[in-house]
Design a protein around this motif. Structure first.
Motif, PDB file in Angstrom:
ATOM      1  N   ALA B  18       1.000  -1.171  -0.175  1.00 33.14           N
ATOM      2  CA  ALA B  18      -0.004  -0.022  -0.033  1.00 33.14           C
ATOM      3  C   ALA B  18       0.785   1.327  -0.073  1.00 33.14           C
ATOM      4  CB  ALA B  18      -0.989   0.046   1.301  1.00 33.14           C
ATOM      5  N   LEU B  19       1.810   1.247   0.900  1.00 28.23           N
ATOM      6  CA  LEU B  19       2.967   2.197   1.004  1.00 28.23           C
ATOM      7  C   LEU B  19       3.350   2.569  -0.424  1.00 28.23           C
ATOM      8  CD1 LEU B  19       4.769   2.414   4.251  1.00 28.23           C
ATOM      9  CD2 LEU B  19       3.500   4.339   3.382  1.00 28.23           C
ATOM     10  N   LEU B  20       4.143   1.556  -0.759  1.00 27.41           N
ATOM     11  CA  LEU B  20       5.046   1.699  -2.227  1.00 27.41           C
ATOM     12  C   LEU B  20       3.686   1.922  -3.320  1.00 27.41           C
ATOM     13  CD1 LEU B  20       7.779   0.578  -2.905  1.00 27.41           C
ATOM     14  CD2 LEU B  20       7.109  -1.605  -3.496  1.00 27.41           C
ATOM     15  N   LEU B  21       2.670   1.559  -3.377  1.00 25.81           N
ATOM     16  CA  LEU B  21       1.991   1.805  -4.539  1.00 25.81           C
ATOM     17  C   LEU B  21       1.557   3.334  -4.362  1.00 25.81           C
ATOM     18  CD1 LEU B  21      -0.199  -1.214  -4.998  1.00 25.81           C
ATOM     19  CD2 LEU B  21       1.910  -0.823  -5.900  1.00 25.81           C
ATOM     20  N   VAL B  22       1.309   3.872  -3.215  1.00 25.60           N
ATOM     21  CA  VAL B  22       0.840   5.281  -3.179  1.00 25.60           C
ATOM     22  C   VAL B  22       1.992   5.947  -3.506  1.00 25.60           C
ATOM     23  CG1 VAL B  22       0.385   6.987  -1.682  1.00 25.60           C
ATOM     24  CG2 VAL B  22      -1.121   5.050  -1.268  1.00 25.60           C
ATOM     25  N   GLY B  23       3.218   5.591  -3.150  1.00 25.33           N
ATOM     26  CA  GLY B  23       4.336   6.493  -3.459  1.00 25.33           C
ATOM     27  C   GLY B  23       4.693   6.412  -4.827  1.00 25.33           C
ATOM     28  N   LEU B  24       4.533   5.264  -5.487  1.00 25.39           N
ATOM     29  CA  LEU B  24       4.747   5.021  -6.713  1.00 25.39           C
ATOM     30  C   LEU B  24       3.889   5.911  -7.742  1.00 25.39           C
ATOM     31  CD1 LEU B  24       5.501   1.287  -7.323  1.00 25.39           C
ATOM     32  CD2 LEU B  24       6.807   3.274  -8.485  1.00 25.39           C
ATOM     33  N   PHE B  25       2.493   5.891  -7.436  1.00 26.95           N
ATOM     34  CA  PHE B  25       1.467   6.896  -7.795  1.00 26.95           C
ATOM     35  C   PHE B  25       1.983   8.192  -7.896  1.00 26.95           C
ATOM     36  CE2 PHE B  25      -2.486   8.843  -8.144  1.00 26.95           C
ATOM     37  CZ  PHE B  25      -2.834   8.255  -9.516  1.00 26.95           C
ATOM     38  N   THR B  26       2.368   8.594  -6.738  1.00 22.71           N
ATOM     39  CA  THR B  26       2.431  10.332  -6.648  1.00 22.71           C
ATOM     40  C   THR B  26       3.676  10.418  -7.339  1.00 22.71           C
ATOM     41  OG1 THR B  26       1.798   9.601  -4.431  1.00 22.71           O
ATOM     42  CG2 THR B  26       2.638  11.844  -4.616  1.00 22.71           C
ATOM     43  N   VAL B  27       4.824   9.735  -7.247  1.00 21.50           N
ATOM     44  CA  VAL B  27       6.322  10.098  -7.972  1.00 21.50           C
ATOM     45  C   VAL B  27       5.837  10.064  -9.248  1.00 21.50           C
ATOM     46  CG1 VAL B  27       8.320   9.116  -8.269  1.00 21.50           C
ATOM     47  CG2 VAL B  27       7.659   9.312  -6.082  1.00 21.50           C
ATOM     48  N   GLY B  28       5.073   9.208  -9.774  1.00 22.74           N
ATOM     49  CA  GLY B  28       4.687   8.759 -11.152  1.00 22.74           C
ATOM     50  C   GLY B  28       4.087  10.108 -11.670  1.00 22.74           C
ATOM     51  N   LEU B  29       3.260  10.494 -10.997  1.00 22.57           N
ATOM     52  CA  LEU B  29       2.393  11.816 -11.536  1.00 22.57           C
ATOM     53  C   LEU B  29       3.385  13.108 -11.550  1.00 22.57           C
ATOM     54  CD1 LEU B  29      -1.207  11.780  -9.648  1.00 22.57           C
ATOM     55  CD2 LEU B  29      -0.562  11.209 -12.233  1.00 22.57           C
ATOM     56  N   TYR B  30       4.024  13.195 -10.335  1.00 21.75           N
ATOM     57  CA  TYR B  30       5.021  14.088 -10.633  1.00 21.75           C
ATOM     58  C   TYR B  30       5.994  14.101 -11.585  1.00 21.75           C
ATOM     59  CZ  TYR B  30       8.966  16.729  -8.256  1.00 21.75           C
ATOM     60  OH  TYR B  30      10.239  17.729  -8.328  1.00 21.75           O
TER      61      TYR B  30
END
Ligand code: HEM
Lengths: 190, 180
Positions: B18-30
């Motif tokens: 969950a942590l990793l995916l939220v991080g990946l999603f945010t970084v991906g958008l940014y």
């Protein structure tokens, strides 16, 4: 005058002495490629130049007399992605406005035995000139000649990718250049 | 007494991912809107490495899941059970195909994925600009889909905890073990 005569005499002698007397000097742009491999975060990225012209004269019987010159249009770069193509135009990289072309001029060609040779000369990119040398092979390709070689240069020696890009842990300093030059013979001397 | 809680392994994998995916999603958008810079190249590489890590974790998680059935759901209407199962299947599916689409996109764009700069992943497709652009859209769209599902998933968990007051959330929490 004496020197001129000597040179002419030497040339005449050389011409008479050459047995094969096939000089490859017609650059075939469509059959030639100039490519390079850069490294981004440790990952190899293939690139190439679409427009370049080689001016050469190579007689396999007299390799040391051979000459080569290469002029390339830096704007014809394919650096691997549109982002990269747009980026390298700018000042930190090639600064295309001020330096639209790069060139190489040979100073010596040395046989290494068999079909192998070594090419030395001056490479000028972005107004900076460096001595480089590259091994290459000569191969008969039908009636044409194919010259294949590669060498590695350090982009920062030419100030290519300075400023923030001089961090070589992101884009490596070493860039491998690979050339495949095909030339046709012209009117063999007898 | 049948187990009413998830195994500790399942709980750890769930929250780690969950942590990793939220991080990946945010970084991906940014990162995708950043102008090209060495920083951007670094972030892209980290995104790819973290994404490959997520892919590995989901494979481990599925293997574990096959051997360890989760505890049965508390009493609830049949449609809710069906919705929960459907949701979990979809989440697993997306957790698999999102990293796959990222990996294929990278290959199609001509940037091989080399895990932590050491382990090269094979390029399963050749460099191809059209395919690369298409896979970028696929990767982004699947991600928006995942984000929407995660919001619903999170909302459902809260509803169970706060309104239904059952143990659906607490049995996936490492603490609160005996709270309900
Ligand atoms: C579950 C894991 C992953 C998640 C949650 C995730 C999430 C995202 C998100 C939200 C974006 C932004 C999309 C957009 O709006 O444009 C993105 C972009 C991207 N992702 Fe992933 N990603 C994952 C795995 C991967 C993997 C494994 C790779 C490659 C090996 C990868 C490569 C990329 C690349 C290259 C972009 C940028 C696309 C572009 O702008 O050209 N991703 N990712």
């Amino acid at each position: 005058m004496i020197t001129l005569r000597l040179i002419l005499a030497a040339l005449a002698f050389a011409a008479a002495a050459s047995v094969s007397a096939v000089e490859y000097n017609q650059f075939l742009a469509d059959k030639s490629t100039l490519s390079f491999v850069s490294r981004q975060m440790g990952v190899a990225i293939d690139g190439r130049f679409r427009k370049f012209v080689a001016t050469l004269a190579f007689d396999p019987a007299r390799p040391t007399a051979a000459r080569a010159r290469l002029d390339l249009d830096l704007a014809s770069i394919d650096a691997g992605s549109q982002d990269a193509d747009d980026e390298v135009v700018g000042k930190p990289w090639f600064n295309l406005k001020a330096f639209p072309t790069a060139s190489f001029v040979s100073s010596a060609i040395r046989p290494l035995g068999g079909d192998k040779f070594e090419l030395a000369g001056k490479l000028t990119i972005k107004g900076k000139t460096q001595e480089i040398s590259a091994p290459f092979t000569f191969r008969q390709d039908g009636s044409n000649a194919a010259f294949d070689g590669a060498f590695t240069l350090k982009r920062l020696d030419f100030g290519v990718g300075d400023g923030v890009w001089s961090d070589v842990s992101t884009v490596a300093n070493e860039v491998q250049i690979k050339f495949h030059i095909v030339a046709a013979p012209v009117a063999a001397r007898k | 007494m049948p187990d009413t809680r998830y195994t500790l392994t399942a709980i750890v994998l769930h929250w780690l991912m969950a942590l990793l995916l939220v991080g990946l999603f945010t970084v991906g958008l940014y990162m995708s809107d950043l102008p090209l810079s060495p920083q951007k190249l670094k972030i892209y590489s980290w995104h790819k490495w973290a994404g490959v890590t997520a892919f590995t974790l989901v494979l481990i998680r599925l293997t574990w899941r096959i051997g360890h059935r989760p505890p049965a759901l508390p009493a609830m209407p049949g449609w809710q059970k069906a919705a929960a199962h459907g949701m979990h299947h979809l989440l697993y599916l997306l957790m698999i195909i999102i990293p796959l689409s990222g990996w294929l996109m990278s290959s199609a764009k001509g940037f091989q994925t080399v895990y932590f700069g050491v382990l090269p992943l094979p390029d399963l497709v050749h460099k191809n600009k059209e395919l690369g652009d298409l896979l970028k859209t696929v990767h982004a769209s699947l991600n928006y889909g995942l984000a929407a599902l995660v919001v619903a998933h999170f909302g459902a968990a809260l509803k169970h905890h706060l309104l239904d007051r059952d143990d659906v959330l607490s049995r996936m929490l490492p603490f609160l073990a005996g709270s309900r």
